[in-house]
Design a protein around this motif. Structure first.
Motif, short mmCIF file in Angstrom:
data_model
loop_
_atom_site.label_atom_id
_atom_site.label_comp_id
_atom_site.label_asym_id
_atom_site.label_seq_id
_atom_site.Cartn_x
_atom_site.Cartn_y
_atom_site.Cartn_z
N GLU A 70 0.83 -1.20 0.00
CA GLU A 70 0.00 0.00 0.00
C GLU A 70 0.88 1.26 0.00
O GLU A 70 0.57 2.26 -0.68
N ALA A 71 1.97 1.19 0.76
CA ALA A 71 2.88 2.35 0.77
C ALA A 71 3.60 2.51 -0.58
O ALA A 71 3.83 3.64 -1.05
N LEU A 72 3.96 1.39 -1.26
CA LEU A 72 4.62 1.45 -2.56
C LEU A 72 3.71 2.07 -3.62
O LEU A 72 4.17 2.85 -4.49
N ARG A 73 2.44 1.74 -3.55
CA ARG A 73 1.48 2.30 -4.50
C ARG A 73 1.42 3.85 -4.41
O ARG A 73 1.09 4.52 -5.39
N GLU A 74 1.67 4.34 -3.24
CA GLU A 74 1.57 5.79 -3.05
C GLU A 74 2.81 6.55 -3.60
O GLU A 74 2.81 7.79 -3.62
N ILE A 75 3.85 5.81 -3.97
CA ILE A 75 5.06 6.46 -4.51
C ILE A 75 4.82 6.73 -6.01
O ILE A 75 4.66 5.78 -6.79
N PRO A 76 4.78 7.99 -6.41
CA PRO A 76 4.55 8.28 -7.82
C PRO A 76 5.71 7.78 -8.70
O PRO A 76 6.87 7.97 -8.39
N GLY A 77 5.36 7.07 -9.78
CA GLY A 77 6.34 6.57 -10.74
C GLY A 77 7.24 5.49 -10.20
O GLY A 77 8.34 5.28 -10.71
N TRP A 78 6.85 4.77 -9.19
CA TRP A 78 7.71 3.74 -8.58
C TRP A 78 8.10 2.65 -9.60
O TRP A 78 9.16 2.05 -9.47
N GLN A 79 7.22 2.42 -10.60
CA GLN A 79 7.47 1.35 -11.55
C GLN A 79 8.69 1.66 -12.45
O GLN A 79 9.33 0.75 -12.96
N GLU A 80 8.98 3.00 -12.64
CA GLU A 80 10.14 3.37 -13.45
C GLU A 80 11.42 3.49 -12.62
O GLU A 80 12.52 3.68 -13.15
N MET A 81 11.27 3.40 -11.32
CA MET A 81 12.42 3.52 -10.43
C MET A 81 13.21 2.21 -10.40
O MET A 81 12.68 1.13 -10.72
N SER A 82 14.45 2.33 -9.95
CA SER A 82 15.24 1.12 -9.69
C SER A 82 14.69 0.43 -8.46
O SER A 82 13.95 1.01 -7.66
N VAL A 83 15.10 -0.83 -8.30
CA VAL A 83 14.64 -1.59 -7.13
C VAL A 83 15.11 -0.88 -5.87
O VAL A 83 14.35 -0.75 -4.90
N THR A 84 16.36 -0.37 -5.86
CA THR A 84 16.89 0.29 -4.68
C THR A 84 16.13 1.57 -4.39
O THR A 84 15.76 1.83 -3.22
N ALA A 85 15.84 2.38 -5.41
CA ALA A 85 15.16 3.66 -5.23
C ALA A 85 13.73 3.43 -4.74
O ALA A 85 13.23 4.15 -3.85
N ALA A 86 13.06 2.46 -5.34
CA ALA A 86 11.67 2.20 -4.93
C ALA A 86 11.62 1.71 -3.49
O ALA A 86 10.76 2.11 -2.69
N ALA A 87 12.52 0.81 -3.11
CA ALA A 87 12.54 0.29 -1.74
C ALA A 87 12.87 1.40 -0.74
O ALA A 87 12.24 1.47 0.32
N GLN A 88 13.84 2.28 -1.10
CA GLN A 88 14.21 3.36 -0.20
C GLN A 88 13.08 4.36 -0.06
O GLN A 88 12.90 4.92 1.03
N ALA A 89 12.31 4.59 -1.13
CA ALA A 89 11.20 5.53 -1.06
C ALA A 89 10.18 5.08 -0.03
O ALA A 89 9.51 5.90 0.61
N VAL A 90 10.05 3.81 0.14
CA VAL A 90 9.06 3.29 1.11
C VAL A 90 9.68 3.22 2.50
O VAL A 90 9.07 3.64 3.49
N GLN A 91 10.89 2.71 2.62
CA GLN A 91 11.47 2.42 3.92
C GLN A 91 12.19 3.62 4.55
O GLN A 91 12.25 3.70 5.79
N ILE A 92 12.71 4.49 3.75
CA ILE A 92 13.49 5.63 4.24
C ILE A 92 14.57 5.10 5.18
O ILE A 92 14.61 5.38 6.38
#
Length: 280
Positions: free
Chosen positions: A236-258
């Motif tokens: 649910e938190a990943l869905r809220e990250i705009p453009g997460w699908q174009e991000m790298s795995v590291t960037a998308a994970a960091q956007a959620v976990q900080i």
């Protein structure tokens, strides 16, 4: 009657030469004529008198006639003795009565109806099918069975939420970095140890597969200790990250976990991809 009467003489001549002893002792004959006899008394005197002899002869002839008739009638009758005939008839009557009594009291034997043979379909009832237990996935990428089981829960929740495969890889890589795919309790939160767990960590109040903190609003300790709930909260938190699908795995994970180590997730991308491919 006079002794010289011809009828008397005839009777006298026909009598036996040797009369009974009781008569011979008292009779005395003189020539052709019998000497006068003294008067007799009693039954014997009456029987030896001339009129009595005539009556006796007549009675004897009558008796002989009756006897002859009786003999003739007896000869005409059946020769079966009366006692035997009565006994045989009584036995026959008893047998007939016993047979009728048996027929009246003994019910006719009833032949048992043949028991129908059960058909194979009736005898062999199919047992209700038990729900098949989900197969435990075979570990890949160097994971243990416990780690693979936790990875399957994460992937199953993502598939149920219609998360693309790239999002599944991001979630597996994040869990590998945060908890090494083990369900952690917290030594700081004793409550977390009341729920099923596989390890205990000491990173503040972080718990579960994704080391989510109750104090940061991820949910209650009880909820976050359930792998399925923790995975859903991450997606649910990943869905809220705009453009997460174009991000790298590291960037998308960091956007959620900080996380304090944002580049650490990249090292798990290859293994995470292998695990997702084995589970989807």
């Amino acid at each position: 009657m006079h002794p010289d009467d011809p009828f008397d003489q005839k009777l006298t001549q026909e009598r036996p030469d040797t009369p009974p002893s009781d008569v011979a002792s008292s009779e005395r004959t003189i020539g052709r004529h019998r000497a006068p006899e003294p008067p007799r008394r009693g039954v014997r005197a009456l029987l030896t008198s001339a009129p009595a002899r005539v009556a006796l002869a007549t009675g004897v002839s009558c008796c002989l006639g009756v006897a002859a008739i009786a003999v003739v009638r007896t000869d005409d009758a059946p020769r079966e003795p009366l006692a035997e005939a009565v006994a045989e008839r009584a036995a026959a009557a008893d047998q007939a009565a016993s047979r009728s009594l048996d027929r009246a009291t003994s019910p006719a034997p009833v032949s048992p109806s043949p028991t129908p043979k059960p058909t194979p379909s009736a005898t062999k009832k199919k047992a209700p099918k038990k729900p098949a237990k989900p197969r435990r996935p075979r570990p890949v990428a160097g994971l243990t069975q416990a780690q693979m089981d936790n990875a399957k829960i994460i992937v199953d929740v993502g598939v149920d939420m219609k998360i693309p495969r790239r999002g599944l890889v991001v979630a597996i890589a994040t869990a590998m970095q945060e908890s090494n795919l083990y369900n952690y309790a917290s030594g700081v939160l004793p409550e977390s140890q009341n729920y099923p767990h596989q390890a205990i960590g000491w990173d503040h109040d972080s718990v579960g597969l994704f080391q989510q903190r109750p104090s940061s609003g991820w949910g209650t300790v009880k909820d976050l200790m359930r792998p399925a709930y923790a995975a859903r909260a991450f997606y649910e938190a990943l869905r809220e990250i705009p453009g997460w699908q174009e991000m790298s795995v590291t960037a998308a994970a960091q956007a959620v976990q900080i996380s304090a180590f944002p580049d650490a997730y990249a090292q798990h991308e290859g293994r995470a991809t292998t695990v997702v491919a084995a589970l989807v």
